[in-house]
Design a protein around this motif. Sequence first.
Motif, short mmCIF file in Angstrom:
data_model
loop_
_atom_site.label_atom_id
_atom_site.label_comp_id
_atom_site.label_asym_id
_atom_site.label_seq_id
_atom_site.Cartn_x
_atom_site.Cartn_y
_atom_site.Cartn_z
N TYR A 386 0.84 -1.20 0.00
CA TYR A 386 0.00 0.00 0.00
C TYR A 386 0.87 1.25 0.00
O TYR A 386 1.86 1.34 0.73
N SER A 387 0.48 2.22 -0.79
CA SER A 387 1.18 3.50 -0.79
C SER A 387 0.16 4.61 -1.00
O SER A 387 -0.89 4.41 -1.62
N ALA A 388 0.50 5.78 -0.47
CA ALA A 388 -0.39 6.93 -0.61
C ALA A 388 -0.43 7.37 -2.06
O ALA A 388 0.56 7.29 -2.79
N VAL A 389 -1.59 7.85 -2.48
CA VAL A 389 -1.77 8.33 -3.85
C VAL A 389 -2.22 9.78 -3.79
O VAL A 389 -3.23 10.11 -3.16
N ASP A 390 -1.45 10.66 -4.44
CA ASP A 390 -1.83 12.07 -4.53
C ASP A 390 -2.71 12.24 -5.76
O ASP A 390 -2.26 12.10 -6.89
N LEU A 391 -3.99 12.53 -5.53
CA LEU A 391 -4.94 12.64 -6.62
C LEU A 391 -5.07 14.06 -7.16
O LEU A 391 -5.98 14.35 -7.94
N THR A 392 -4.18 14.93 -6.75
CA THR A 392 -4.24 16.32 -7.22
C THR A 392 -2.92 16.69 -7.87
O THR A 392 -1.87 16.12 -7.58
N GLU A 393 -2.96 17.68 -8.73
CA GLU A 393 -1.75 18.13 -9.40
C GLU A 393 -0.83 18.90 -8.45
O GLU A 393 0.38 18.82 -8.54
N THR A 394 -1.42 19.65 -7.53
CA THR A 394 -0.63 20.50 -6.66
C THR A 394 -0.48 19.94 -5.25
O THR A 394 0.31 20.43 -4.47
N GLY A 395 -1.25 18.93 -4.93
CA GLY A 395 -1.20 18.37 -3.58
C GLY A 395 -2.11 19.09 -2.61
O GLY A 395 -2.23 18.70 -1.46
N VAL A 396 -2.78 20.16 -3.04
CA VAL A 396 -3.70 20.91 -2.18
C VAL A 396 -5.03 21.02 -2.91
O VAL A 396 -5.11 21.61 -3.97
N ASP A 397 -6.05 20.43 -2.33
CA ASP A 397 -7.35 20.41 -2.99
C ASP A 397 -8.41 20.21 -1.92
O ASP A 397 -8.43 19.19 -1.24
N ALA A 398 -9.29 21.19 -1.77
CA ALA A 398 -10.30 21.12 -0.71
C ALA A 398 -11.19 19.90 -0.85
O ALA A 398 -11.58 19.30 0.15
N SER A 399 -11.51 19.53 -2.08
CA SER A 399 -12.39 18.38 -2.25
C SER A 399 -11.72 17.08 -1.83
O SER A 399 -12.38 16.14 -1.39
#
Length: 441
Positions: A386-399
Amino acid sequence: MGYLATYATEQGFNVGVFDAEAHGLAVDATIERVNSLSPRWAGFNLLAPTYQISARIAAHLDPSIKIILGGHQAKAMPAEILTDPRMFRCEALVLGEGETRVPELLHDHRSRVELPGVMWLDPVTRNPVTGGLPGTQAHLSPDINSLPFIDRRFLAQDPHYDRGRWEANMVGARGCPYNCSFCGTAVSANPDITIRTRNPENILAEMHQLRDSGVTAFRFVDDLFLGARRVIDQMMAAFTTEDIGKWAVWDATGRINVLHRASDETLDTLANNGLREVALGIESGSERMLELIDKRINPQMTRTVVRRLTERGINVKGYFILGFPTETCAEIDSTVRLIHTLWDLTEPLPGQFRASVFEYRPYPGTPDWHRLMATGRYTAQQLLDYSAVDLTETGVDASMRARDEFNFSVNLPLANAPLDYIRTQLVALAHEQHARTASAA
């Protein structure tokens, strides 16, 4: 952990629960904190996605601290865990519910020889062994109506203040009779657990105790509160007698197949007794996927149940999974369409629907796990990576911050649909749900 700590405290032991995640502590800070307290024992609730963190902490504890292990991962892979060099100080690995066994072990870890479902590594052969004497099986299924109410001083964030009320989590039952192929609580993965529910009087007594401290909202986190007709009927009769709906609201997990068969009168009774939101494991809009994971529902049943609940002002939270093994792009599209249909269906109704969607990941001990391993295409190490997945381009996303689930993956092409396609759909759905929630606020 809170129940274990509560029961052990009643047996005379000095116990604490250290929730490092709730306190925002890093691994090294957690190790330092535990070592500074110098406990005789340190217990770990092992979960597959966080096992490596737990093992790292265990390996760096003071040698004088004995280790006791439990949790889903401990049950699913006990031999692998006991032979993990980082767990070399483990004196007892407890399979299943541990309230009555843990105090016996705290008193004298050598009692593991007598206790059922307790494992350790033989110091001579270095092989895992299991204890248990005849007549001790009652330890595996403690009488949940005689257990003390959980001491919430052991819980870092319960009760908590939300939407103008103090809210507390409740457990009304243990075990699940269903066998959803991806789920760690699947009945086939837990043959040691006897399915049982608390008496309505026992649950109401805890609710009234919490009411005395200002709690008027409750979240039933077990699988059966709205997952069995018998339980619904018994609990709603008691709630009606006690006029629960006049002072409390509550949320619970439900089963679509059970609620689909419920009468209008039953659903009216749920609403009148304060039911605020039902969490439903919808999982997919594809009939093939629903059959594959043994969900016992179809999309039409889902639409009907969501409509009937929200017509009565009961909110619905639907859980969905994208990327089941062998799932195609077209089948993922059917899930996306179902979510949009449920949003549109409930928009004019007094209750609202919200979707919580996450990427599929396999868990040890589940039917899916055994199916994947049987293909010969994967190793346990791969399925546990298991590894973390960043689902945003910038890493900061309120949603993304608003999502209930932590985004992690094993990064394997288990589905026929590409991972990029799965994650693109997941992000789009998360953005849409966030926008809908914000506009309704």
